[in-house]
Design an enzyme around this catalytic site. Structure first.
Site, PDB file in Angstrom:
ATOM      1  N   ARG A 126      -7.193  20.167  22.588  1.00 21.48           N
ATOM      2  CA  ARG A 126      -5.848  20.156  23.160  1.00 21.48           C
ATOM      3  C   ARG A 126      -5.404  18.705  23.248  1.00 21.48           C
ATOM      4  O   ARG A 126      -6.123  17.862  23.774  1.00 21.48           O
ATOM      5  CB  ARG A 126      -5.821  20.811  24.543  1.00 21.48           C
ATOM      6  CG  ARG A 126      -5.873  22.329  24.510  1.00 21.48           C
ATOM      7  CD  ARG A 126      -6.076  22.912  25.894  1.00 21.48           C
ATOM      8  NE  ARG A 126      -5.934  24.361  25.891  1.00 21.48           N
ATOM      9  CZ  ARG A 126      -6.876  25.201  25.492  1.00 21.48           C
ATOM     10  NH1 ARG A 126      -8.032  24.725  25.048  1.00 21.48           N
ATOM     11  NH2 ARG A 126      -6.668  26.508  25.524  1.00 21.48           N
ATOM     12  N   SER A 141      -6.167   6.075  11.182  1.00 16.10           N
ATOM     13  CA  SER A 141      -7.368   6.429  11.927  1.00 16.10           C
ATOM     14  C   SER A 141      -7.880   5.262  12.761  1.00 16.10           C
ATOM     15  O   SER A 141      -8.320   5.446  13.903  1.00 16.10           O
ATOM     16  CB  SER A 141      -8.465   6.910  10.967  1.00 16.10           C
ATOM     17  OG  SER A 141      -9.655   7.197  11.653  1.00 16.10           O
ATOM     18  N   ASN A 195      -5.332   8.524   1.940  1.00 20.38           N
ATOM     19  CA  ASN A 195      -5.617   7.899   3.238  1.00 20.38           C
ATOM     20  C   ASN A 195      -6.018   8.910   4.307  1.00 20.38           C
ATOM     21  O   ASN A 195      -7.151   8.943   4.739  1.00 20.38           O
ATOM     22  CB  ASN A 195      -4.410   7.101   3.729  1.00 20.38           C
ATOM     23  CG  ASN A 195      -4.449   5.660   3.270  1.00 20.38           C
ATOM     24  OD1 ASN A 195      -5.400   5.226   2.621  1.00 20.38           O
ATOM     25  ND2 ASN A 195      -3.409   4.914   3.598  1.00 20.38           N
ATOM     26  N   GLU A 196      -5.043   9.700   4.768  1.00 17.28           N
ATOM     27  CA  GLU A 196      -5.328  10.630   5.852  1.00 17.28           C
ATOM     28  C   GLU A 196      -4.325  11.770   5.885  1.00 17.28           C
ATOM     29  O   GLU A 196      -3.242  11.693   5.314  1.00 17.28           O
ATOM     30  CB  GLU A 196      -5.321   9.924   7.216  1.00 17.28           C
ATOM     31  CG  GLU A 196      -3.956   9.543   7.751  1.00 17.28           C
ATOM     32  CD  GLU A 196      -3.408   8.265   7.187  1.00 17.28           C
ATOM     33  OE1 GLU A 196      -2.244   8.277   6.729  1.00 17.28           O
ATOM     34  OE2 GLU A 196      -4.121   7.242   7.187  1.00 17.28           O
ATOM     35  N   ASP A 205       0.823  -1.210   0.000  1.00 18.59           N
ATOM     36  CA  ASP A 205       0.000   0.000   0.000  1.00 18.59           C
ATOM     37  C   ASP A 205       0.859   1.264   0.000  1.00 18.59           C
ATOM     38  O   ASP A 205       0.478   2.281  -0.579  1.00 18.59           O
ATOM     39  CB  ASP A 205      -0.926   0.004   1.212  1.00 18.59           C
ATOM     40  CG  ASP A 205      -2.158  -0.871   1.006  1.00 18.59           C
ATOM     41  OD1 ASP A 205      -2.378  -1.328  -0.125  1.00 18.59           O
ATOM     42  OD2 ASP A 205      -2.881  -1.105   1.984  1.00 18.59           O
ATOM     43  N   GLY A 206       2.027   1.216   0.660  1.00 16.31           N
ATOM     44  CA  GLY A 206       2.915   2.372   0.655  1.00 16.31           C
ATOM     45  C   GLY A 206       3.407   2.697  -0.740  1.00 16.31           C
ATOM     46  O   GLY A 206       3.528   3.875  -1.115  1.00 16.31           O
TER      47      GLY A 206
END
Length: 275
Positions: free
Chosen positions: A152, A168, A126-127, A49-50
């Site tokens: 925070r 996630s 992805n994110e 996937d990378g």
């Protein structure tokens, strides 16, 4: 379409990957396919996937006509449909290609930097995350331009549905089916006490709504977009929304999304279905 397709191969440098690439390239040449790394019709990624994420960012400006095919040479990936021992079957599928594809939603990231008000624009598969180096991140969170909470903690993550199975998920986020076309906010080690309070749960945002983070003034923010890291520029605002662009995969055989989830995270040998 078949052998008229222009093909690019994008791969990592691991020995088993290079062996697969040599076999694949030879088979494609014998079948009459042309190679074009600049303007391909099909991008075949070999690795994991990378590797596919790397290829996506390389060809992000050509998403309107490029389709991706993933071959994995290690562990199962969510974006890689083929194994390295199935290359002959992949070549046969490419020979009878008719333009079929499945599309997944992408994340549109717009960064506004302080002082210059300069903007940078990214597409994300992805994110995307924002963190601080060695300090607490403080940021106001807005959804559809309405104030939602003051955060925070260590950082914030916004993911696509397909990205919901990546970072996630490790933060406690939900796994979303790609057809939902929603965005998800997950917190990274939020601070919750008598003074500071966040929802402290994943937030799923509809496809027609935007997400805005306005961090407190600092010059040590680290912004990630998939595997890319950008840091040491004061950020005034981050805006996330579902992108107009989509990524297209040349899907020659169907694998149900939940089958991918089960195989990747549960495994057929780790449990038995109750009778």
């Amino acid at each position: 379409m078949g052998p008229k397709l222009k093909i690019a191969i994008h791969n990592n440098r691991k020995p088993n990957t290079l062996k697969a690439v040599n076999y694949l390239r030879s088979g494609l040449q014998k079948s009459g396919f042309r190679f074009d790394n600049r303007h391909p019709d099909i991008v075949i990624t070999v690795g994991g996937d990378g590797t596919l994420l790397s290829a996506f960012h390389r060809y992000a400006a050509q998403l309107d006509h490029v389709r991706f095919v993933g071959v994995h040479t290690g562990h199962l990936g969510f974006y890689t449909d083929w194994r390295d021992y199935e290359l002959d079957h992949l070549i046969d599928a490419l020979k009878v290609d008719s333009g079929q594809s499945v599309a997944y939603p992408l994340l549109d990231v717009t960064t506004t930097y302080k002082n210059s008000r300069e903007q940078a624009h990214f597409l994300c598969l992805n994110e995307s995350t924002i963190k601080r180096l060695g300090s607490t991140l403080r940021a106001n969170v807005y959804i559809q331009d309405s104030f939602f909470e003051s955060f925070r903690g260590d950082g914030l993550c916004v993911s696509t549905p397909t990205g919901s199975t990546a970072y996630s998920k490790s933060l406690g986020g939900a796994v979303l089916h790609p057809r939902l076309e929603a965005l998800q906010i997950t917190e990274i080690a939020s601070i919750n006490n008598r003074v500071y309070r966040t929802l402290s749960a994943p937030v799923v945002v509809a496809s027609d709504e935007n997400i805005v983070f306005k961090p407190s003034p600092a010059d040590d923010y680290v912004l990630t977009v998939d595997q890319l890291t950008l840091n040491h520029r004061p950020i005034e605002k981050l805006e996330y929304r579902i992108a107009k662009e989509r990524i297209h995969f040349a899907r020659y055989r169907h694998m149900h999304f939940w089958d991918r989830v089960e195989e990747a995270f549960i495994g057929a040998n780790s449990h038995e279905e109750l009778s």
